[in-house]
Design a protein around this motif. Structure first.
Motif, PDB file in Angstrom:
ATOM      1  N   HIS A 268       0.843  -1.201   0.000  1.00  0.00           N
ATOM      2  CA  HIS A 268       0.000   0.000   0.000  1.00  0.00           C
ATOM      3  C   HIS A 268       0.880   1.254   0.000  1.00  0.00           C
TER       4      HIS A 268
ATOM      5  N   ILE B 266      -6.355   0.286  -3.786  1.00  0.00           N
ATOM      6  CA  ILE B 266      -7.724  -0.140  -3.455  1.00  0.00           C
ATOM      7  C   ILE B 266      -7.711  -1.549  -2.874  1.00  0.00           C
ATOM      8  N   LEU B 267      -6.952  -2.445  -3.496  1.00  0.00           N
ATOM      9  CA  LEU B 267      -6.885  -3.834  -3.036  1.00  0.00           C
ATOM     10  C   LEU B 267      -6.295  -3.927  -1.633  1.00  0.00           C
ATOM     11  N   THR B 268      -5.137  -3.277  -1.431  1.00  0.00           N
ATOM     12  CA  THR B 268      -4.470  -3.369  -0.134  1.00  0.00           C
ATOM     13  C   THR B 268      -5.206  -2.572   0.938  1.00  0.00           C
ATOM     14  N   GLY B 269      -5.738  -1.409   0.565  1.00  0.00           N
ATOM     15  CA  GLY B 269      -6.509  -0.624   1.530  1.00  0.00           C
ATOM     16  C   GLY B 269      -7.736  -1.387   2.005  1.00  0.00           C
ATOM     17  N   SER B 270      -8.407  -2.014   1.072  1.00  0.00           N
ATOM     18  CA  SER B 270      -9.582  -2.822   1.429  1.00  0.00           C
ATOM     19  C   SER B 270      -9.186  -3.997   2.319  1.00  0.00           C
TER      20      SER B 270
ATOM     21  N   LEU C 258      -8.662  -2.931   5.809  1.00  0.00           N
ATOM     22  CA  LEU C 258      -9.865  -2.487   6.512  1.00  0.00           C
ATOM     23  C   LEU C 258     -10.855  -3.622   6.797  1.00  0.00           C
ATOM     24  N   VAL C 259     -10.662  -4.769   6.155  1.00  0.00           N
ATOM     25  CA  VAL C 259     -11.555  -5.909   6.390  1.00  0.00           C
ATOM     26  C   VAL C 259     -11.469  -6.295   7.869  1.00  0.00           C
TER      27      VAL C 259
ATOM     28  N   LEU D 210      -9.223   7.334   3.687  1.00  0.00           N
ATOM     29  CA  LEU D 210     -10.200   6.647   2.840  1.00  0.00           C
ATOM     30  C   LEU D 210     -10.962   7.642   1.965  1.00  0.00           C
TER      31      LEU D 210
ATOM     32  N   THR E 203     -10.229   8.076  -2.041  1.00  0.00           N
ATOM     33  CA  THR E 203     -11.336   7.874  -2.982  1.00  0.00           C
ATOM     34  C   THR E 203     -11.451   9.070  -3.920  1.00  0.00           C
TER      35      THR E 203
END
Length: 148
Positions: free
Chosen positions: A9, A63-67, A70-71, A86, A90
């Protein structure tokens, strides 16, 4: 695994921010100093095209690593800086999408038709948006580092 995701990220963000710095303060001024518009505009279109391909990959990674980070996080308990990052991130992605889909696409079409004034007009729209995204990127970094 989390540390590898976090590193990816950060690396994507550094590449995007560093690329914008290079385009804003090195590539564009050098092109203006060295080339007349008939050469400058195609050069900048090519340089931006290559840079934008890298940015698209960075956006995907961010987007992939941030998501992934946050999971499972209860956002009610997350630091305020995470919320800011975030939102700002965005917005940055949306601005990049706009740059790529509207003025950059129109610039390339104008160059294909050898319409230099239209190409220059579109390029003039890209520069302030790139500066805005650069500032937003540093705001996001500052928010997540300072606002805990």
């Amino acid at each position: 695994m989390y540390e590898l995701i976090k590193f990816s990220h950060l690396a994507a963000g550094v590449v995007w921010l560093g690329g914008m710095a290079a385009m804003i303060w090195a590539v564009r001024p050098a092109a203006i100093a060295m080339f007349e518009p008939p050469l400058r505009l195609p050069f900048l279109a090519m340089a931006m095209g290559r840079f934008f391909n890298v940015v698209a990959a960075c956006v995907f990674i961010l987007i992939l690593t941030g998501s992934a980070m946050l999971v499972g996080v209860d956002m009610k308990l997350a630091p305020k800086g995470w919320h800011a990052m975030l939102g700002i991130g965005t917005l940055m992605c949306l601005i990049f999408g706009h740059i790529y889909a509207v003025p950059f696409r129109k610039m390339k079409l104008a160059l294909a038709q050898e319409d230099l004034p239209s190409a220059a007009s579109q390029l003039a729209k890209i520069h302030p948006l790139m500066i805005l995204n650069f500032a937003l990127g540093w705001l996001a970094v500052g928010a997540v580092v300072i606002w805990r």
